[in-house]
Motif scaffolding. Structure first.
Motif, PDB file in Angstrom:
ATOM      1  N   LYS A 618       0.809  -1.016   0.022  1.00 49.67           N
ATOM      2  CA  LYS A 618      -0.005   0.062   0.140  1.00 49.67           C
ATOM      3  C   LYS A 618       0.903   1.182   0.062  1.00 49.67           C
ATOM      4  O   LYS A 618       2.012   1.233   0.367  1.00 49.67           O
ATOM      5  CB  LYS A 618      -0.866   0.037   1.049  1.00 49.67           C
ATOM      6  N   LEU A 619       0.420   2.283  -0.579  1.00 50.86           N
ATOM      7  CA  LEU A 619       1.243   3.512  -0.805  1.00 50.86           C
ATOM      8  C   LEU A 619       1.672   4.073   0.814  1.00 50.86           C
ATOM      9  O   LEU A 619       2.639   4.505   0.854  1.00 50.86           O
ATOM     10  CB  LEU A 619       0.472   4.722  -1.438  1.00 50.86           C
ATOM     11  N   PHE A 620       0.643   3.980   1.577  1.00 47.71           N
ATOM     12  CA  PHE A 620       0.845   4.568   3.041  1.00 47.71           C
ATOM     13  C   PHE A 620       1.922   3.462   3.594  1.00 47.71           C
ATOM     14  O   PHE A 620       2.939   4.112   4.536  1.00 47.71           O
ATOM     15  CB  PHE A 620      -0.267   4.528   3.828  1.00 47.71           C
ATOM     16  N   GLN A 621       1.977   2.214   3.514  1.00 47.72           N
ATOM     17  CA  GLN A 621       3.258   1.498   3.998  1.00 47.72           C
ATOM     18  C   GLN A 621       4.411   1.761   3.585  1.00 47.72           C
ATOM     19  O   GLN A 621       5.381   2.072   4.046  1.00 47.72           O
ATOM     20  CB  GLN A 621       2.729  -0.008   3.455  1.00 47.72           C
ATOM     21  N   ALA A 622       4.596   2.465   2.256  1.00 48.89           N
ATOM     22  CA  ALA A 622       5.663   2.657   1.457  1.00 48.89           C
ATOM     23  C   ALA A 622       6.269   4.054   2.165  1.00 48.89           C
ATOM     24  O   ALA A 622       7.247   4.416   2.199  1.00 48.89           O
ATOM     25  CB  ALA A 622       5.659   2.798  -0.047  1.00 48.89           C
ATOM     26  N   ALA A 623       5.108   4.946   2.409  1.00 50.05           N
ATOM     27  CA  ALA A 623       5.481   6.444   2.819  1.00 50.05           C
ATOM     28  C   ALA A 623       5.976   6.206   4.351  1.00 50.05           C
ATOM     29  O   ALA A 623       6.701   6.915   4.597  1.00 50.05           O
ATOM     30  CB  ALA A 623       4.100   7.165   2.860  1.00 50.05           C
ATOM     31  N   THR A 624       5.364   5.177   5.240  1.00 49.67           N
ATOM     32  CA  THR A 624       5.821   5.053   6.319  1.00 49.67           C
ATOM     33  C   THR A 624       7.226   4.635   6.555  1.00 49.67           C
ATOM     34  O   THR A 624       8.081   4.913   7.154  1.00 49.67           O
ATOM     35  CB  THR A 624       4.947   4.212   7.170  1.00 49.67           C
ATOM     36  N   ARG A 625       7.469   3.557   5.650  1.00 47.48           N
ATOM     37  CA  ARG A 625       9.127   3.122   5.447  1.00 47.48           C
ATOM     38  C   ARG A 625      10.021   4.154   4.858  1.00 47.48           C
ATOM     39  O   ARG A 625      11.152   4.584   5.587  1.00 47.48           O
ATOM     40  CB  ARG A 625       9.019   2.005   4.351  1.00 47.48           C
ATOM     41  N   SER A 626       9.687   5.321   4.124  1.00 48.93           N
ATOM     42  CA  SER A 626      10.281   6.340   3.565  1.00 48.93           C
ATOM     43  C   SER A 626      10.598   7.502   4.776  1.00 48.93           C
ATOM     44  O   SER A 626      11.873   7.951   4.909  1.00 48.93           O
ATOM     45  CB  SER A 626       9.706   6.742   2.255  1.00 48.93           C
TER      46      SER A 626
END
Length: 790
Positions: A618-626
């Protein structure tokens, strides 16, 4: 000419802008000096159209309206209104007066020339705006905020030539009267208010002097003075009542003469006809009622009853205002709610408005006092007509109103809201900034309670999984309305966003809203497209506690958008997946700037990695990782919260210089889908309410007439059904077709008191009315939202 900013200093609860004075690095404007020191004015920015002022009790809302009046007309600026807790409130020298200023923009060519002429500038000089200040030293004009800007002093003669905007008010305390004498309408205004006002003031003076004498007298005189005081009080009260009645009669005169366009001679004829020819008098009343209905067109604005009608009834030498509602019954004004009477008063004043100058400002103090929540929403539409009239011949005015009610806030336009807050000690009233950024969070103190969408279940609701969804949808919708009005957005005044807390809570919330009461609000559900969302979708289809409480067509999934949007992920598992990766980058930067100091942020941004969505992520998962790669100087990492991320997305959209920022089209597609379902849900609810009402009426009619019924009784029943039908549409027209068929087949107008010949056939047709609307809805082709993409 428009008033773009209001400046206030030392006026009642407005002392000065203490936050700006205490902020290191604040740059004074040329007018901010008082007694040689920096005392900045409190600034209130005004919208070109509508500005809403809210605040707790005693926060200064009404005083702000008073400040606008004093700025524009220069009257009533007295030392007695100087801020009492200002350090300059003193008695050892001449008392200073409050000070007011304004920034005026949108100048017409003639107004630019006038300003140039008044301050002695060459007409070729470009003047796009000016600042006017009324200070203790006189009135001054400035052309810029530059500290070296010249102050041009104006005398009273020059001030008059300036032609500042004028203001007018809608009287929020005067409803229409229950009745009006015919001779008053025939002859014009009767007893003058001026006479009543003079008597009232004289009575007040007698009252004051009697009380003073009583305080200083001995006990023997108390009884006589008490009688004198009682008499003076009764006189004052009577004259106040008379003045109030006079205003109400004038409002009725405005409605009938100026709005309905009825010539005064018609009332003069009626006055004579009442004595000699009752039939002629009633004929005049009937014709007046037709013209009143045409000119008023009140049902267009009163959403609570589309069958509402206002009529006049002749009673002796008075015309009585009578209301007919959707039940077909007639009521006098005294039998109806205050809300309807006061809204009608506002409406009459709106229709009779005639501009008195090229630029005007409407001021209104707490118009919500008598109105229901629906009435307040109707009033918002009236304000919109003042600001942007459909009639191109009418000029728009600036609207400024103060309110205590969350229902008189246009949730589609958070930019219109100004929240006033009173500080401690000598701080005075200030304007709270960034009202709409956290979904109206600053309104908590303004209303004395937390105003959240979860407090209300309205006529139509969108159930979403979490608060971040609520913030994101509301914020993006508002952004689209402000910046890209051609794209589809949500109407947050007709659709309430209800966050459930998580997907698993949605079935119970839907049950609470629709599963217990006879009146069921319209519900649309928006679920994530992930496994949890799909599981809840199946549960909703199955029903709650063995009952189906929401149709499948009103359950949306974010994955329904997969074919129509451009995304960085492989599927739309949640709302955040509609956000492109580079917009997510900018949103994270917004959150990081709030979390870290400037120095820490500058260091951490070097380690920042763009959002890179991996397969199935999910995009928010990727954003959290970044975001986790952003580290402060002390090693602290950025924890990305969904609500903070949603706010960051909205701020990043606003800051974008692109024509249409990334993601806006995606959300517009989602809003289009939601709007389709909302319209369908509202139509279905209207059909259900109409069907339930018809079934009750048909059951009552059948019970009352088990074996026979007269034509007159049948006709009366059919008229009652028609009066209770909602606005005209395909379904209600189908019911009206059945009614017309019954009238024709059974010849109801012939020998009305004789029984219907074919009673069995009549009752079969009457019972079919309950299903006529549903059958028509099923036959109608291409109805939006019959079955969605789910």
């Amino acid at each position: 000419m428009k008033l773009e900013t209001l400046y206030i200093r030392f006026f009642r609860s407005f002392n000065y802008d203490y936050l700006r004075k205490g902020h290191v690095g604040s740059n004074p404007d040329p007018w901010d000096t008082f007694n040689g020191q920096f005392y900045p004015y409190v600034k209130v920015r005004m919208e070109e159209g509508i500005t809403t002022i809210v605040g707790a009790n005693e926060s200064g809302k009404s005083q702000l309206l008073a400040a606008v009046k004093r700025l524009l007309n220069g009257r009533d600026i007295h030392a007695k209104d100087f801020c009492r807790y200002s350090k300059f409130f003193a008695v050892d020298k001449a008392m200073a007066k409050p000070e007011f200023g304004g920034r005026f923009t949108h100048l017409k060519s003639q107004e630019k020339d006038t300003v140039a002429d008044l301050i002695g500038l060459d007409a070729k000089e470009k003047i796009e705006e000016f600042y006017l200040f009324r200070t203790n030293e006189g009135a001054f004009i400035y052309l810029s905020r530059d500290m070296n800007a010249q102050a041009y002093k104006l005398d009273n003669a020059k001030l008059k030539k300036l032609n500042l905007p004028t203001y007018f008010e809608i009287d929020a305390d005067i409803p229409l009267p229950n009745s009006v004498p015919i001779d008053y309408l025939a002859e014009g205004k009767g007893k003058s208010i001026v006479g009543s006002r003079a008597k009232m003031l004289l009575g007040q003076e007698v009252l004051r002097s009697s009380i003073s004498e009583m305080i200083s007298s001995d006990a023997q005189k108390h009884q006589a003075l008490g009688s004198k005081i009682s008499s003076a009080y009764s006189s004052v009260q009577a004259d106040e009542d008379e003045a109030n009645r006079q205003k109400r009669l004038e409002l009725a005169e405005t409605l009938l003469i100026h709005v309905a366009g009825i010539d005064r001679s018609a009332f003069a004829q009626m006055k004579d006809a009442v004595k000699t020819s009752e039939g002629y008098a009633n004929g005049l009343v009937e014709r007046i009622n037709r013209q009143l209905s045409e000119r008023l067109n009140f049902p267009k604005w009163w959403s609570q009853d589309k069958n509402f009608g206002l009529y006049l009834t002749l009673r002796d030498f008075d015309l009585v205002f009578t209301v007919r509602d959707r039940t077909g019954s007639d009521y006098s004004f005294s039998e109806r709610s205050d809300g309807m009477k006061y809204f009608l008063s506002y409406f009459v004043q709106f229709l009779s408005y005639q501009p008195k100058s090229d630029s005007e400002i409407l001021l209104m103090d707490e118009p919500d006092r008598f109105l229901s929540t629906s009435g307040q929403q109707d009033l918002l539409r009236l304000f919109a007509q003042y600001a942007n009239p459909d009639d191109q011949k009418r000029q728009g005015v600036q609207v400024l109103y103060v309110t205590h009610s969350p229902f008189l806030i246009d949730k589609n336009h958070s930019d219109r809201i100004r929240v006033l807050e009173k500080g401690d000690g000598d701080e005075g009233t200030r304007v709270v900034r960034n009202v709409g950024h956290n979904h109206y969070e600053p309104l908590r103190s303004a209303f004395g309670a937390f105003v959240a969408e979860t407090t209300f279940i309205s006529n139509c609701n969108l159930m979403v999984e979490g608060q971040a969804d609520q913030v994101l949808l509301a914020g993006v919708s508002t952004f689209i309305r402000e910046r890209h009005p051609k794209l589809e957005a949500l109407d947050l005044n007709t659709l309430t966003l209800v966050p459930a807390g998580s997907a698993e809570h949605i079935p119970y919330l839907v049950y609470l809203a629709r599963g217990r009461d006879v009146e069921k609000p319209a519900i649309v559900v928006l679920l994530d497209g992930d496994s949890a969302g799909q599981s809840i979708r199946k549960e909703l289809k199955k029903g709650y506690r063995g009952r189906s409480i929401i149709d499948d067509e009103f359950i949306l999934s974010t994955n329904d958008l997969i074919e129509s949007v451009k995304i960085s992920t492989t599927s739309v598992q949640e709302i955040e997946d509609l956000i492109p990766a580079r917009l997510a980058d900018r949103a994270i930067e917004v959150v990081a700037k709030e979390a870290f100091t400037d120095k820490e942020y500058a260091e951490s941004i070097k380690k920042y990695l763009p959002v890179n969505v991996q397969e199935g992520e999910k995009l928010f998962q990727a954003a959290t990782r970044s975001a986790a790669s952003l580290q402060a100087a002390n090693g602290q990492t950025l924890r990305l919260d969904k609500v903070a991320f949603a706010r960051g997305v909205i701020e990043a959209m606003k800051a974008s210089s692109e024509g249409t920022p990334d993601g806006v089209d995606n959300f517009s597609q989602l809003f289009s889908l939601i709007n389709q379902r909302q319209r369908a849900a509202m139509r279905k609810n209207a059909r259900e309410r109409t069907s339930q009402l018809l079934k009750r009426m048909i059951h009552a009619f059948s019970s009352d007439h088990p074996t026979r019924v007269t034509r007159y009784e049948t006709l009366n029943f059919l008229e009652s059904v028609e009066d209770n039908l909602p606005e005209i549409n395909d379904e209600t027209e189908a019911i009206r077709d059945v009614i017309r068929r019954i009238r024709g087949d059974h010849q109801l107008h012939i020998e009305p008191h004789s029984p219907v010949t074919d009673f069995a056939s009549l009752m079969d047709t009457v019972r079919s009315m309950a299903h006529a609307g549903t059958l028509q809805a099923q036959r109608s082709p291409n109805r939006v939202g019959e079955r969605g993409a789910s």
